[in-house]
Write a protein that holds these residues in place. Structure first.
Motif, PDB file in Angstrom:
ATOM      1  N   GLY A 150       0.841  -1.207   0.000  1.00 53.19           N
ATOM      2  CA  GLY A 150       0.000   0.000   0.000  1.00 53.19           C
ATOM      3  C   GLY A 150       0.860   1.234   0.000  1.00 53.19           C
ATOM      4  O   GLY A 150       2.039   1.175  -0.343  1.00 53.19           O
ATOM      5  N   LEU A 151       0.254   2.330   0.441  1.00 55.46           N
ATOM      6  CA  LEU A 151       0.943   3.617   0.394  1.00 55.46           C
ATOM      7  C   LEU A 151       2.268   3.551   1.151  1.00 55.46           C
ATOM      8  O   LEU A 151       2.333   3.104   2.288  1.00 55.46           O
ATOM      9  N   LEU A 152       3.325   4.028   0.516  1.00 61.32           N
ATOM     10  CA  LEU A 152       4.620   4.050   1.194  1.00 61.32           C
ATOM     11  C   LEU A 152       5.232   5.457   1.160  1.00 61.32           C
ATOM     12  O   LEU A 152       5.470   6.058   2.193  1.00 61.32           O
ATOM     13  N   CYS A 153       5.494   5.976  -0.033  1.00 58.21           N
ATOM     14  CA  CYS A 153       6.250   7.232  -0.093  1.00 58.21           C
ATOM     15  C   CYS A 153       5.341   8.432  -0.307  1.00 58.21           C
ATOM     16  O   CYS A 153       5.702   9.555   0.009  1.00 58.21           O
ATOM     17  N   GLY A 154       4.160   8.198  -0.874  1.00 52.80           N
ATOM     18  CA  GLY A 154       3.230   9.300  -1.107  1.00 52.80           C
ATOM     19  C   GLY A 154       3.763  10.355  -2.060  1.00 52.80           C
ATOM     20  O   GLY A 154       3.212  11.444  -2.164  1.00 52.80           O
ATOM     21  N   ALA A 155       4.826  10.050  -2.744  1.00 51.14           N
ATOM     22  CA  ALA A 155       5.469  11.084  -3.562  1.00 51.14           C
ATOM     23  C   ALA A 155       5.678  10.640  -5.001  1.00 51.14           C
ATOM     24  O   ALA A 155       6.376  11.285  -5.767  1.00 51.14           O
ATOM     25  N   GLY A 156       5.108   9.499  -5.359  1.00 50.93           N
ATOM     26  CA  GLY A 156       5.243   9.057  -6.739  1.00 50.93           C
ATOM     27  C   GLY A 156       6.551   8.365  -7.048  1.00 50.93           C
ATOM     28  O   GLY A 156       6.892   8.175  -8.206  1.00 50.93           O
ATOM     29  N   HIS A 157       7.290   7.974  -6.022  1.00 50.74           N
ATOM     30  CA  HIS A 157       8.592   7.383  -6.295  1.00 50.74           C
ATOM     31  C   HIS A 157       8.616   5.864  -6.273  1.00 50.74           C
ATOM     32  O   HIS A 157       9.413   5.251  -6.955  1.00 50.74           O
ATOM     33  N   CYS A 158       7.782   5.263  -5.441  1.00 49.62           N
ATOM     34  CA  CYS A 158       7.932   3.828  -5.165  1.00 49.62           C
ATOM     35  C   CYS A 158       6.950   3.013  -5.995  1.00 49.62           C
ATOM     36  O   CYS A 158       6.118   3.553  -6.700  1.00 49.62           O
ATOM     37  N   PRO A 159       7.005   1.701  -5.936  1.00 46.64           N
ATOM     38  CA  PRO A 159       6.072   0.888  -6.717  1.00 46.64           C
ATOM     39  C   PRO A 159       4.856   0.439  -5.901  1.00 46.64           C
ATOM     40  O   PRO A 159       4.014  -0.272  -6.416  1.00 46.64           O
ATOM     41  N   ASN A 160       4.771   0.832  -4.616  1.00 51.39           N
ATOM     42  CA  ASN A 160       3.821   0.150  -3.740  1.00 51.39           C
ATOM     43  C   ASN A 160       2.377   0.559  -3.905  1.00 51.39           C
ATOM     44  O   ASN A 160       1.489  -0.171  -3.497  1.00 51.39           O
ATOM     45  N   CYS A 161       2.124   1.715  -4.497  1.00 51.50           N
ATOM     46  CA  CYS A 161       0.733   2.145  -4.602  1.00 51.50           C
ATOM     47  C   CYS A 161       0.206   2.015  -6.024  1.00 51.50           C
ATOM     48  O   CYS A 161      -0.822   2.576  -6.353  1.00 51.50           O
ATOM     49  N   LEU A 162       0.928   1.280  -6.879  1.00 47.55           N
ATOM     50  CA  LEU A 162       0.491   1.155  -8.270  1.00 47.55           C
ATOM     51  C   LEU A 162      -0.875   0.473  -8.356  1.00 47.55           C
ATOM     52  O   LEU A 162      -1.111  -0.540  -7.720  1.00 47.55           O
ATOM     53  N   VAL A 208      -0.612   2.888 -12.511  1.00 49.97           N
ATOM     54  CA  VAL A 208      -0.836   4.281 -12.122  1.00 49.97           C
ATOM     55  C   VAL A 208      -0.429   4.456 -10.663  1.00 49.97           C
ATOM     56  O   VAL A 208      -0.823   3.668  -9.802  1.00 49.97           O
ATOM     57  N   ARG A 209       0.368   5.481 -10.392  1.00 49.71           N
ATOM     58  CA  ARG A 209       0.756   5.770  -9.007  1.00 49.71           C
ATOM     59  C   ARG A 209      -0.416   6.447  -8.327  1.00 49.71           C
ATOM     60  O   ARG A 209      -0.686   7.627  -8.582  1.00 49.71           O
ATOM     61  N   SER A 210      -1.098   5.708  -7.468  1.00 52.84           N
ATOM     62  CA  SER A 210      -2.369   6.207  -6.945  1.00 52.84           C
ATOM     63  C   SER A 210      -2.177   7.411  -6.044  1.00 52.84           C
ATOM     64  O   SER A 210      -3.099   8.178  -5.830  1.00 52.84           O
ATOM     65  N   CYS A 211      -0.966   7.607  -5.514  1.00 53.42           N
ATOM     66  CA  CYS A 211      -0.759   8.768  -4.648  1.00 53.42           C
ATOM     67  C   CYS A 211      -0.576  10.030  -5.474  1.00 53.42           C
ATOM     68  O   CYS A 211      -0.503  11.122  -4.930  1.00 53.42           O
ATOM     69  N   GLN A 212      -0.472   9.891  -6.777  1.00 52.42           N
ATOM     70  CA  GLN A 212      -0.257  11.049  -7.627  1.00 52.42           C
ATOM     71  C   GLN A 212      -1.461  11.351  -8.502  1.00 52.42           C
ATOM     72  O   GLN A 212      -1.519  12.389  -9.140  1.00 52.42           O
TER      73      GLN A 212
HETATM   74  S1  FES Z   1       3.192   5.626  -2.457  1.00 49.29           S
HETATM   75 FE1  FES Z   1       5.114   5.626  -3.450  1.00 49.29          FE
HETATM   76  S2  FES Z   1       4.519   6.130  -5.465  1.00 49.29           S
HETATM   77 FE2  FES Z   1       2.674   6.327  -4.429  1.00 49.29          FE
END
Ligand code: FES
Ligand SMILES: Cc1cc2nc3c(=O)[nH]c(=O)nc-3n(C[C@H](O)[C@H](O)[C@H](O)COP(=O)(O)OP(=O)(O)OC[C@H]3O[C@@H](n4cnc5c(N)ncnc54)[C@H](O)[C@@H]3O)c2cc1C
Lengths: 964, 394
Positions: free
Chosen positions: A63-75, A84-88
């Motif tokens: 699930g949500l990890l970085c909230g900044a569009g960097h990681c693969p966890n919220c795809l 799609v990066r759901s946090c973005q």
């Molecule tokens: S939480 Fe890392 S890209 Fe969305």
């Protein structure tokens, strides 16, 4: 009914959602509410959803990890869009959001069972298994393949509406946080045109969501930007630096291409996770992600939070959580000092504070249920028994990595600063500057100041101002060096659970260990073998941790360990955005519509569309031979050379002789490359003393133009000018025994054989339009090629058709022309020649003037002429007259053992309506080809067909019709 | 796996270049000829050159009889390589399609199909009705700017895990005693009296009477150290991959007219590339121009990929001989051997190159299979023209 958004908080200052309105969307088949301004991830978090998708290899819940569009966890998958990066991604009404890589369901994923057996899937597992028995490999492969990938491609997705825009600036500033803004302001003040890019919806960078500043500093900066001469691009991701400061940036569906003279990289930092047991459980978030949730979207990350930190940011976060009324289970700080201003309030509020302690693991099955912490000694190792803190959220604020990827691709060299546990760039290439937290500045004032200096340096690079005095630079450097360390490089000791170094690829610390032990001990090999950093985050989350781990295992410094090469783009980018509008150009002649009206069947020829035939190619052939036909040859390459240098150039470009060509005369010419391979052919006329007009093949026109330009620009351009007239002139060939009578009706010029003989060019009015008329012909008939300004093309074409009415004129297409020329034995460059064909072999020896001092291909042709060509292009006729061997078939020589040796191939073949038999051109070994009447064998669909060598034209060998 | 060993001051054979070719040669020298006093020198890490940058297409549907025979032997070796190296190189023979959008291209494809067929290679011309089954994702209607008229279909063609090939060879060569020296750059070739005596390296002089130049993109610079000028121009070739997607594309698709090729790796990424950059250079910088052009052409083939994202792009160096065929074997400098000129197409030839070059070294005679690729063919004007089969579909 239960609260659909249990973790949505009361309004927060600075939040960007619109609480007065609601939208709804579906996730995993269920409906969720959201506010305009929410991202998919913030809305799901507000609803208490923790798991968004499953991981790549082990299908672990993420699930949500970085909230900044960097990681693969919220795809997630959004409608037809994968990954799609759901946090973005902003929520939209009725959006259809789905988890990825989960089967049969997000909750019960069968593949996650693979995780149970992961002892059997260590790093490199694929390389070591599935090999035996080898006949089973295709089955294994299918199974492996089915498990691969993340999102799903929808084959109904259209190309979409994308576009591109060019930007120009003196200084480009990448990053609109405090340092970027002040760099932009400073450069603009010095008189530079500034482009300021930021990927957030507004400028401000971390000031938007971090509470370490009062809102006034941001407002103040923003106001100044508005009044300055700065082009601001928000929501714009700069994703590539390319040679010569060529930047690629994306906003929505638009690609910006920007050229700047100087660039300031104020790209900030990326918060990175650390290694501990179960570090991938949903509910473990980076501190900055929690702060974004709280302060931008008014969402609590969970109900009971453990803040783990090693810097002031964790305390800022804890203060925010306290203020927002979120329960804090503890603050765990590696450092022994407790000097943050908020610590007093936090202690007073009864929040347990553990200094000199660190997180050693997380517990939980599908999400975090507890944090395991322990006191640590001075080297960071746990001492004493751990302590288990029950919680549903762990906020990690233990380290930052400067976002330097763009600068690395721009040639910046990385230097690892052991004392700060961060990368920096040294040296920074000329004209490029790095500022703010990307440059190691952490305190707000330092960032602003660092940005200002970088902006000044950039302006000074353009000589718009003086560089800042050295004392100022020294002072700033000193201040930066005194900054508190913000990043911990501690790695907690393993305790039997998985610890992911790389989330994209599910690579654990054990995998890294194993890979190094197996010999993959340089970072590049480690990357390729373990696939660390090869996934969607491109190393943003994992590469620094991987380096630290690797350096520890190998007992080297991180600097010695080195880092892998950064490659663009720094953020994954749509193919659509890169492609832009779907606009493959089509070239059509000035009478295209006329052809369509007459029912022409069109064919692709290079960029052109041309009539292949108008219904019956054979009738068209007969009409040219017996009456008169008209063909649109506008796609021919048409070039004009002017200037006294033209003959010299032609002598070098062509194998033929030109200097002696008299005014008004035409000659057939052949161009070769240095290897003596035929590139193009055509006719060339001397229009007057200093003007030459030449034509090339249709499909080769573009290449020929480039070829000539290449030589003009490589030193042969003296006294000569090349103009491409291909589209300026339309061209038609009027061919057939009645062509003179037709043309005579439209021109006053004497068309008699004396006044206008074969291989001449004349300027004359045709139907009132001044044209260049060549007397040449590919078809073997009396013919005139009329080059008319394209604007009057249709007029002249229609006039010719009308004038020819009484003689039975009919248009003919490419197919008829191919037959007509084949009856004459003419070759087509590119069809009857290939990348190996030299003019000596291709029956053009007469054109090769080896006595010329120099020309392209001379050296090779001299060499070939010593022994003669190995292969020859010759005509052939079939023994069985009605058999037409397809073009491309092979000529074989049956061996005694029954094997068929290839000795040649068929390049052209047709049934000749004029001669009532099958004819063609083919390549044969010189000994066979040189002997007219020699028989040879063609391999056709398993049969052998006999054919005979024919030399010269099949029809009208004396060329009487042509010259009549 | 392989080990760091001390660099000796002399070897029987020095191989310059730790790509798949150099390592394959070392492997076969040791395995088939018992020649183990061999050093493979690489200026960087093994596989850092073309071998780690290529798009891993393996096929044998070439244009000349010489080429087809040679590459076909390589495909056969690849089929057995996993078992031979005890390392799964993941050779995925998923089929290879070269699209023809013009009648000229149809002619070329037919010519290749015929040459292939006569050499016993499974390769044939297929038309839209059959294409619809082989690759249903293609738009086979008349609407596209370049409608698909036919394709050359080559069922045994496919893709492979390139790094695994490099590692597999390295591992086995090392096991038999070959020394692999990474971070060891050759800076000079010692030639005296027309004979090679050794090489200068960044770590000192290494004597050897047999030196194989297997440096691909740098081949002409190493040859120049031995005083040889090769008829080669070096140009960058770029490629890129997308984020991983669930598998949907089985075959490898190449379009010469659109200058693009696409395959889906076993990890789910789309691997894509084009022809070499239009100018010669030793730069390994990626360009924006390349991804823009490539994206347009990919969407022309598969418009539905518009929302798929490019994850990373890179470039490698390719040496382009005028006839698009390699330069292998003896040179006028005694003991100095070539396995270069591998352009954009050499990865698929790694095993057979290793095998034939090992044989040449061990027996001091040129195997028939590579005789057509000898350096002297340029002087003799006996070229092996493969441009029609190798300019886009590497
Ligand atoms: S939480 Fe890392 S890209 Fe969305
Ligand atoms: C983008 C791209 C896509 C490609 N796609 C394909 C494809 O799909 N199919 C295919 O068959 N081929 C393809 N190729 C071509 C293929 O990569 C090469 O032909 C092949 O890898 C060559 O292998 P090699 O072992 O000869 O050379 P390389 O793998 O390039 O190895 C040469 C080595 O020599 C080393 N070296 C250089 N100079 C020195 C020195 N002075 N001292 C010591 N060492 C030195 C280098 O570090 C390098 O490791 C592609 C190439 C590129 C760039």
């Amino acid at each position: 009914m239960s609260d659909p958004t249990p973790t949505r908080l009361p309004e927060r200052p600075g939040e960007i959602i619109d609480r007065t309105r609601q939208v709804s969307f579906t996730f995993n088949g269920e409906i969720y509410p959201a506010h305009p301004g929410d991202t998919i991830a913030s809305a799901l978090s507000a609803a208490g959803v923790r798991t968004f998708s499953r991981s790549f290899k082990y299908h672990r819940p993420r699930g949500l990890l970085c909230g900044a569009g960097h990681c693969p966890n919220c795809l997630v998958q959004v409608g037809d869009e994968p990954n799609v990066r759901s946090c973005q991604r902003a929520v939209e009404q009725d959006m259809d959001v789905n988890p990825q890589n989960a089967w049969p369901s997000l909750d019960q994923d069968v593949m996650s069972l693979a995780g149970l057996g992961d002892r059997f899937m260590p790093v490199g597992f694929y390389y070591k298994t599935f090999m035996k028995p080898s006949q089973l490999w295709p089955h294994y492969e299918q199974a492996l393949r089915n498990a691969a990938g993340l999102g799903v491609v929808d084959q109904g997705t259209p190309w979409g509406a994308y576009d591109k825009q060019y930007l120009h600036g003196d200084v480009a500033v990448i990053g609109g946080g405090p340092s970027g803004i002040s760099a932009a302001l400073e450069a603009a003040e010095a008189g530079a045109n500034v482009l300021l890019f930021d990927n957030g919806p507004q400028l401000g960078g971390h000031l938007r969501w971090r509470s370490d500043s009062d809102d006034t500093s941001r407002k103040d900066l923003l106001e100044k930007v508005q009044s300055a001469r700065i082009e601001v691009y928000t929501d714009t991701d700069v994703l590539g630096w390319y040679q010569d400061n060529w930047l690629a940036a994306v906003r929505g569906d638009r690609l910006f291409k920007a050229r700047a003279k100087a660039i300031v990289f104020a790209t900030g930092t990326i918060e990175v996770p650390t290694l501990f047991d179960n570090n991938d459980l949903p509910g473990i978030l980076l501190g900055s992600a929690v702060q974004r949730l709280l302060n931008l979207y008014g969402v609590a990350p969970g109900r009971r939070v453990v803040v783990v930190t090693a810097n002031r940011h964790g305390w800022d976060l804890a203060a925010d959580l306290l203020a927002a009324g979120v329960e804090l289970a503890a603050i765990v700080d590696e450092r022994r000092t407790r000097d943050h201003p908020a610590s007093v309030d936090l202690a007073a509020a009864g929040v347990p504070i553990y200094n000199g302690s660190a997180l050693t693991g997380a517990r939980g099955r599908k999400a975090v249920s507890a944090a395991v912490i322990s006191e640590i000694d001075d080297s960071g190792n746990p001492i004493g028994p751990g302590r288990v803190l029950s919680c549903d959220t762990i906020a990690l604020s233990t380290g930052w990595e400067p976002a330097l990827d763009l600068l690395y691709t721009a040639g910046g060299k990385s230097v690892y600063q052991e004392n700060r546990a961060e990368m920096s760039v040294d040296p920074v290439p000329d004209g490029l500057y790095v500022a703010g937290s990307a440059n190691g500045a952490d305190l707000l004032q330092a960032r602003v100041e660092d940005g200002r200096v970088a902006g000044r340096l950039a302006a000074a690079h353009l000589e718009l101002t003086e560089p800042p005095p050295q004392q100022e630079l020294d002072k700033l450097a000193l201040e930066l060096s005194k900054e508190e360390r913000r990043t911990s490089d501690r790695i907690s000791a393993p305790d039997g659970k998985k610890r992911f170094v790389c989330f994209c690829e599910d690579v654990t610390d054990v995998d890294v260990d194993t890979a190094i032990a197996e010999g993959y001990d340089s970072v590049e090999l480690l990357k390729r073998y373990s696939t660390i950093s090869m996934g969607p985050c491109q190393g943003k989350m994992c590469s620094v941790n991987a380096l630290r781990l690797c350096s520890r295992i190998k007992g080297q410094s991180v600097q010695e360990t080195g880092r892998t090469t950064s490659r663009p783009p720094t953020t994954p980018v749509y193919l659509g955005v890169l492609a832009g509008q779907n606009m493959e150009p089509v070239q059509v002649s000035s009478i295209h519509d006329w052809h369509l009206d007459r029912g022409a069947s069109m064919m692709v020829a290079g960029l052109w569309l041309r009539p292949e035939h108008y219904g019956d190619a054979t009738a068209e052939v007969n009409n040219v031979r017996n009456r008169v036909g008209l063909i649109d040859v506008s796609p021919l390459g048409k070039f004009q050379l002017t200037g006294p240098g033209a003959p010299d150039l032609l002598e070098r470009l062509y194998i033929n002789q030109w200097r002696n060509l008299r005014k008004g005369r035409v000659r057939y010419g052949v161009m070769c490359n240095d290897e003596g391979v035929v590139l193009d052919d055509g006719v060339c006329a001397r229009v007057d003393d200093d003007t030459w007009y030449l034509s090339t093949t249709s499909t080769g026109a573009g290449t020929a133009f480039q070829w000539i330009q290449w030589w003009l620009q490589s030193g042969w351009g003296g006294n000569v000018h090349l103009t491409d007239m291909t589209e300026i002139y339309s061209a038609f060939n009027l061919a057939g025994p009645h062509s003179r009578e037709v043309l005579r009706k439209l021109t006053k010029r004497d068309l008699g054989n004396k006044a206008f003989p074969y291989m001449r060019i004349r300027r004359t009015r045709v139907a009132g339009v001044s044209c260049r008329v060549w007397r040449i012909g590919f078809t073997g008939e009396l013919s005139y090629e009329i080059h008319v300004p394209s604007s009057a093309g249709l007029h002249v074409w229609e006039a010719l058709m009308e004038a020819g009415g009484e003689f039975g004129i009919a248009p003919f297409g490419v197919e008829a022309q191919r037959v007509l020329r084949l009856e004459k034995g003419h070759l087509i460059v590119g069809q009857d020649t290939d990348a190996m064909s030299d003019p000596l072999g291709a029956d053009m020896a007469w054109a090769v003037k080896l006595e010329k001092p120099d020309f392209l291909g001379k050296r090779s042709l001299e060499r070939i002429s010593v022994d003669g060509p190995h292969q020859r292009l010759v005509g052939f006729e079939m023994t069985r007259k009605h058999i037409v061997p397809e073009e491309g078939l092979q000529i074989v020589k049956p061996q005694e053992n029954g094997k068929l040796n290839i000795i040649g191939w068929i390049s052209s073949s047709r049934f000749s309506p004029t001669l009532k038999k099958s004819i063609g051109l083919c390549w044969l070994p010189s000994d066979i080809g040189s002997e007219p009447g020699a028989t040879f064998t063609i391999y056709q669909d398993g049969r052998l067909e006999e054919a005979r060598v024919h030399h010269g034209p099949f029809f009208d060998p004396g060329g009487e019709r042509l010259k009549s | 796996m392989w080990h760091d060993r001390p660099l000796k001051d002399g070897y029987d054979v020095v191989i310059i270049g730790g790509g798949a070719h150099g390592l394959a040669c070392a492997h076969y020298l040791a395995k088939e000829h018992g020649v183990t006093d061999v050093a493979v020198l690489d200026k960087s890490y093994i596989g850092s050159g073309g071998s780690g940058r290529n798009t891993a297409i393996v096929r044998s549907n070439y244009l000349t009889p010489e080429g087809v025979r040679f590459y076909d032997e390589s495909v056969k070796l690849y089929e057995q390589l996993a078992a031979e190296l005890e390392f799964n190189v993941m050779f995925s023979q998923r089929g290879h399609l070269t699209l023809a959008h013009t009648d000229g291209a149809v002619r070329t494809m037919r010519r290749r199909a015929e040459v292939n067929r006569l050499q016993g290679v499974d390769s044939r011309l297929v038309f839209p009705d059959e294409l619809a089954h082989i690759c249903p994702q293609l738009d086979l209607s008349e609407h596209p700017r370049y409608p698909i008229m036919a394709a050359l279909y080559h069922p045994p063609g496919g893709i492979i895990r390139h790094d695994a090939v490099v590692w597999g060879f390295a591992n086995h060569a090392d096991r038999r005693g070959v020394h692999i020296h990474q971070q060891t750059e050759v800076t000079g070739v010692d030639v005296r009296d027309g004979k090679v005596r050794g090489v200068e390296t960044s770590r000192g002089y290494v004597a050897a009477e047999t030196v194989l130049n297997a440096t691909a993109g740098w081949g002409s610079t190493i040859a120049a150290m031995a005083g040889l000028e090769l008829p080669i121009a070096t140009a960058p070739l770029q490629a890129c991959v997308t984020e991983p997607l669930k598998p949907f594309l089985d075959v490898v698709v190449v379009s010469g007219s659109l200058h693009v090729y696409v395959s889906q790796s076993s990890r789910g990424e789309l691997v894509m590339g084009a022809s070499v950059d239009p100018f010669g250079s030793y730069s390994m910088n990626s360009s924006l121009d390349f991804v823009e052009g490539l994206a347009g052409h990919v969407l022309e083939l598969f418009p539905f990929l518009s929302k798929v994202r490019i994850l990373r792009q890179w470039a490698g160096l390719c040496e382009m001989p005028p006839d698009f065929s390699p330069l292998m074997g003896f040179t006028p400098v005694e003991g100095f051997l070539l396995d270069v000129g591998w352009g954009t197409y050499g990865f698929k030839a790694s095993p057979i190159c290793g095998k034939t070059m090992a044989e040449l070294i061990a027996t001091n005679t040129t195997p028939d299979l590579i005789y057509p690729f000898r350096l002297s063919r340029f002087a003799e004007f006996d070229l092996v023209g493969e441009k029609g089969a190798a300019s886009v579909g590497h």
